[in-house]
Design an enzyme around this catalytic site. Structure first.
Site, PDB file in Angstrom:
ATOM      1  N   ASN A 202      -4.747  -5.748  -1.306  1.00 47.60           N
ATOM      2  CA  ASN A 202      -5.006  -6.715  -0.266  1.00 47.60           C
ATOM      3  C   ASN A 202      -6.509  -6.468  -0.104  1.00 47.60           C
ATOM      4  O   ASN A 202      -6.928  -7.930   0.833  1.00 47.60           O
ATOM      5  CB  ASN A 202      -4.351  -5.612   1.534  1.00 47.60           C
ATOM      6  N   GLY A 203      -7.404  -6.327  -0.520  1.00 46.37           N
ATOM      7  CA  GLY A 203      -8.572  -6.453  -0.333  1.00 46.37           C
ATOM      8  C   GLY A 203      -8.976  -8.112  -0.683  1.00 46.37           C
ATOM      9  O   GLY A 203      -9.647  -8.557  -0.566  1.00 46.37           O
TER      10      GLY A 203
ATOM     11  N   ASN B  36       5.267   0.120  -0.478  1.00 48.46           N
ATOM     12  CA  ASN B  36       6.200  -0.974   0.360  1.00 48.46           C
ATOM     13  C   ASN B  36       7.489  -0.872   0.064  1.00 48.46           C
ATOM     14  O   ASN B  36       7.844  -0.583   0.388  1.00 48.46           O
ATOM     15  CB  ASN B  36       5.308  -1.817   0.116  1.00 48.46           C
TER      16      ASN B  36
ATOM     17  N   CYS C 277      -1.223   0.856   7.896  1.00 46.43           N
ATOM     18  CA  CYS C 277      -0.838   0.412   6.271  1.00 46.43           C
ATOM     19  C   CYS C 277      -1.459  -0.394   6.665  1.00 46.43           C
ATOM     20  O   CYS C 277      -1.702  -0.746   6.784  1.00 46.43           O
ATOM     21  CB  CYS C 277       1.108   0.484   6.661  1.00 46.43           C
ATOM     22  N   SER C 278      -0.913  -1.809   6.082  1.00 46.82           N
ATOM     23  CA  SER C 278      -0.577  -3.125   6.449  1.00 46.82           C
ATOM     24  C   SER C 278      -0.642  -3.737   7.458  1.00 46.82           C
ATOM     25  O   SER C 278      -2.187  -5.071   8.008  1.00 46.82           O
ATOM     26  CB  SER C 278      -0.161  -4.113   5.287  1.00 46.82           C
ATOM     27  N   ASP C 279       0.474  -4.061   7.885  1.00 47.24           N
ATOM     28  CA  ASP C 279       0.508  -4.219   8.942  1.00 47.24           C
ATOM     29  C   ASP C 279       0.663  -3.784  10.217  1.00 47.24           C
ATOM     30  O   ASP C 279       0.356  -3.915  11.244  1.00 47.24           O
ATOM     31  CB  ASP C 279       1.589  -4.854   9.042  1.00 47.24           C
TER      32      ASP C 279
ATOM     33  N   ARG D 258       5.669   1.682   8.097  1.00 51.27           N
ATOM     34  CA  ARG D 258       4.602   3.155   7.460  1.00 51.27           C
ATOM     35  C   ARG D 258       3.578   3.735   8.740  1.00 51.27           C
ATOM     36  O   ARG D 258       4.337   4.645   8.826  1.00 51.27           O
ATOM     37  CB  ARG D 258       4.257   3.110   6.540  1.00 51.27           C
TER      38      ARG D 258
END
Length: 827
Positions: free
Chosen positions: A310-311, A335, A425-427, A431
């Site tokens: 994601n970076g 995910n 997590c990401s968004d 999670r």
């Protein structure tokens, strides 16, 4: 219908041939009012349809809410074949089932329709060959399982004026914030009331959702952070989901916070002063005598490799060097796409190896495997298939264990070390929500009650923007120039710069119905199911710590998947306000509460072993105990209904309690019947006593009448008359002389206290005179006899020796008659 082997043996001639209903508008309808819910309408129907899973024949109807299967023989709804439209994940009209080796392929019906549900259900319907029923049902399903608009859902079909919600979700969230601060929410003016303590404060900076469109309108943040700092910090987080407090401990000052990933870039060299200030403020000083700084754990729920990937797209993870007294840990939870594929494999295998299979035969796939692999069977499958099952089950349970371990570790750091924890997590809505909500459940016993569970779901799942519309594959709303249209957010692994979740709501490009369905397929995932699965594992470990039962969790999940209620529609609090679901749709919480109220404390949603005193603090399960097992009440209920309830102590208790309730109900009915019989006996006894008194009165009256009759007869005979008492049947052949005899005032008459009575004195007709010698004398020798016959009493009678000529009854004289009186005067 033959139940052997496979669906090849279906005899369509044995299925009742219903008349085809006529079209009414656009829908094919049949009178099914007894089976339909309120505002439910039939859109299409198929008759003589066979559910291959259990070989039940019946009527299959597509309504505006569900696929409804009614048994032809039992005339009742078959639960296995009845599924809400929004619970359907896939449809397949080109079904190819494996045949059994001992059955031929000829005469096999080809009109099959497979329905795959999000609730672990795979069902197959067989339609009558050479009809259009299958196409009609399939077309209706394909249209109504993918509605183009949010308002096409069944949840909006009810009359808004009939909606009665106890309170707004925003007010319930505010009441929870006050509880966390150990304050009481005022009855009036709560919209403007301030809330703060020495560490935290309540801010309404997001009241218009300008700070973050997927966050609630009211947030808890560190007291030292200003609203301007919040706006600056939000620019550094994905989707502007800045770090905010979800749960706090007023006693120790520790907090559980949540956010999305920081936008550090590929080289992890981007920084934001406001974000660092906000995160450091989460770790306030401890309450001990030294007032030492508090430890801060930053939990990244993703695998480290995913965070680095994601970076490359602008995201990434924090560096502990930029956040003093912090430690960054990765939990390695996969995910949404990995979770969806894992559940799909588990569902396929459970269906193939269950006692009830969509192939029409238990473990039919395993039999094919035996023929191919020449292996020995065991438990409905060969050894190779059992190994495959262990791999499939282990993969799913490994995901559950990762979530359990992560949440337990978070709860332990907050409870035992009084440390603060930031989770993302990401968004920050999948999670992150799983971990934060499960950790809250472990830390706070209030969340383990019915009311607390509702508050927890509304806080961490609904208010903090878990995208239910995306994860369940239903349409939502967005704002674009004042108009509302369909929008689904892009997956977080896509281009971050074009993701609608990262821009203002409604800034994405145009969308079509096909795009909606495509995104629905890509972004659906069993995130909520995994969280409920983790709770079921805790229920197994701590059977007396929860007020609710595993059955409650199953029904809760079914209600969410069905989209029957408005609580879980849309992706955020803002979207639900725009669509007006609170005031337009029924409330799921009221529905579940009414279910519990209908059964009292013995309802199956209640945990019979709940002991709030025993578990009045945090639950901190040891790592060795966090070995999950398959949740049978949910995963096996369609394919192994007996086994899904057999080994569960709670289910056995509810079964015994049901028998006890039935026995008590039968007892109540028997007692009611006994009481009714007793009342009837009392009534009969009273009637019998009344009849007895009436009989005694009648007997006394008869005896008195008999004595008076004897006295009258004596009196009449004393004047030389013959008396005859006649009945009504003799009136046609007797001439009746009636006299009325009254009891004298002096009381010399008989003891009759019932008043007057009548006596008849009859003169016998000539035609009724017998052939006795006396009668012969009257006919042949009587000197007074004329041609007209005997004329007594108008003429003399030789036999009687009486000269009573022209005797007439003088009733007045009879009234005054007594034995001493003389009827005639002296000659």
């Amino acid at each position: 219908m033959d139940g052997s082997g496979s669906w090849d043996a279906i005899d369509w001639n044995q299925i009742e041939d219903h008349p085809r209903p006529r079209r009414s508008g656009q829908a094919v309808k049949e009178s099914m009012d007894d089976f339909l819910l309120e505002d439910e309408e039939v859109l299409a129907q198929g008759h003589g349809v066979v559910l291959l899973n259990n070989r039940e024949a019946g009527t299959l109807s597509v309504t505006n809410f569900r696929l409804l299967f009614v048994s032809q023989a039992k005339k009742c709804v078959i639960e296995l074949g009845t599924i809400p439209l929004m619970t359907i994940e896939k449809l397949n009209d080109d079904v190819k089932l494996q045949p059994l080796p001992h059955l031929s392929d000829k005469n096999r019906p080809r009109e099959l329709l497979q329905v795959i549900g999000k609730d672990m259900r795979i069902i197959v319907f067989a339609f009558v060959p050479k009809t259009k029923q299958k196409n009609e049902v399939f077309d209706a399903l394909r249209r109504y399982t993918k509605p183009a608009n949010l308002w096409d859902l069944y949840a909006f079909s009810c009359d808004p004026s009939a909606i009665k919600n106890d309170s707004e979700p925003k007010r319930r969230l505010l009441r929870e914030y006050f509880r966390l601060f150990r304050r009481s929410l005022p009855l009036q003016g709560f919209e403007e009331v301030s809330l703060c303590n020495e560490w935290w404060r309540l801010t309404r900076v997001n009241s218009s959702y300008s700070l973050c469109s997927t966050y609630p309108s009211e947030l808890i943040v560190p007291r030292s952070i200003s609203d301007e700092d919040l706006f600056q910090a939000s620019t550094f987080r994905s989707g502007k989901r800045l770090p905010v407090i979800s749960w706090c401990d007023p006693g120790s000052g520790a907090v559980l916070a949540r956010s999305s990933q920081p936008m550090v870039g590929l080289m992890m060299n981007f920084r934001n002063n406001a974000d660092e200030k906000l995160v450091c403020a989460l770790s306030s000083r401890t309450t001990d005598e030294k007032g030492s700084p508090r430890k801060l754990y930053i939990i990244d729920a993703r695998p480290r490799a995913n965070a680095l990937a994601n970076g490359a797209k602008g995201g990434g993870s924090e560096s502990s060097s930029n956040y003093p007294r912090s430690e960054v840990l990765f939990l390695g939870i996969q995910n949404i796409h990995t979770m969806r594929d894992s559940l799909s494999r588990l569902r396929d295998y459970v269906d193939a190896h269950g006692s009830i299979s969509s192939n029409g035969s238990p473990s039919a796939v395993s039999v094919v495997g035996d023929r191919r692999n020449r292996g020995s069977t065991w438990g409905g499958g060969n050894l190779n298939s059992m190994t495959s099952f262990s791999s499939t089950l282990g993969e799913w349970l490994n995901h559950i264990q990762n979530i359990l371990v992560g949440a337990s570790w978070i709860a332990a750091q907050i409870s035992e070390e009084a440390a603060s924890v930031l989770v993302h997590c990401s968004d920050g809505w999948d999670r992150t929500t799983q971990l934060v909500a499960l950790a809250c459940l472990l830390l706070d016993p209030y969340y383990r009650t019915f009311s607390g569970f509702q508050v927890l779901v509304e806080k961490d799942w609904l208010a903090f923007g878990h995208p239910f519309a995306e994860r369940m594959g239903v349409p939502t709303v967005a704002e674009n120039g004042g108009s509302q249209y369909e929008l689904l957010r892009q997956p977080s692994l896509g281009n971050l710069s074009s993701s609608p979740s990262r821009n203002t709501l409604g800034s994405s490009g145009p969308s079509s119905n096909s795009l909606v369905q495509s995104q629905t397929s890509n972004n659906s995932s069993p995130i909520l199911l995994q969280w409920l699965d983790c709770i079921s594992q805790l229920l197994r470990l701590y059977p007396s710590a929860f007020q609710f039962s595993s059955k409650f969790l199953v029904d809760f999940m079914d209600c969410v998947l069905s989209c029957r209620f408005g609580n879980f529609l849309c992706n955020s609090e803002r979207e639900r306000e725009q669509s007006g679901v609170t005031n337009s749709c029924r409330c799921m919480w009221s529905y579940l509460a009414n279910l519990r109220a209908s059964g009292g404390n013995f309802h199956e949603h209640y945990n019979p072993f709940y002991d709030p005193i025993k578990h009045n603090g945090a639950l901190l399960p040891p790592a060795a105990a966090l070995a999950p097992t398959l949740w049978p009440q949910f995963y096996l209920r369609w394919t192994c209904p007996i086994e899904s309830q057999g080994g569960d102590l709670e289910s056995q208790w509810h079964a015994m309690n049901k028998k006890y309730a039935d026995a008590m109900k039968a007892k109540d009915i028997a007692e009611w019947r006994a009481k009714d019989i007793k009342l009837k006996l009392e009534s009969m006894k009273q009637n019998l006593q009344r009849e007895k008194r009436a009989s005694s009165t009648a007997l006394a009256t008869a005896q008195s009448a008999q004595r008076e009759n004897a006295a009258i007869k004596k009196a009449i005979e004393s004047i030389g008359c013959t008396i005859k008492f006649s009945t009504s049947e003799d009136e046609d052949r007797t001439e009746v002389l009636s006299c009325l005899l009254r009891r004298g005032a002096d009381g010399r008459a008989q003891q009759d206290e019932n008043g007057d009575f009548s006596v008849s004195i009859s003169a016998i007709e000539d035609s009724l005179v017998s052939d006795a010698p006396g009668d012969h004398f009257c006919e042949s020798l009587c000197p007074f006899r004329t041609r007209e016959g005997c004329r007594w009493p108008d003429a003399p009678c030789a036999q009687l020796g009486s000269q009573f000529v022209g005797l007439k009854a003088n009733f007045d004289a009879f009234d005054r008659l007594s034995i001493q009186d003389c009827y005639f005067g002296p000659e």
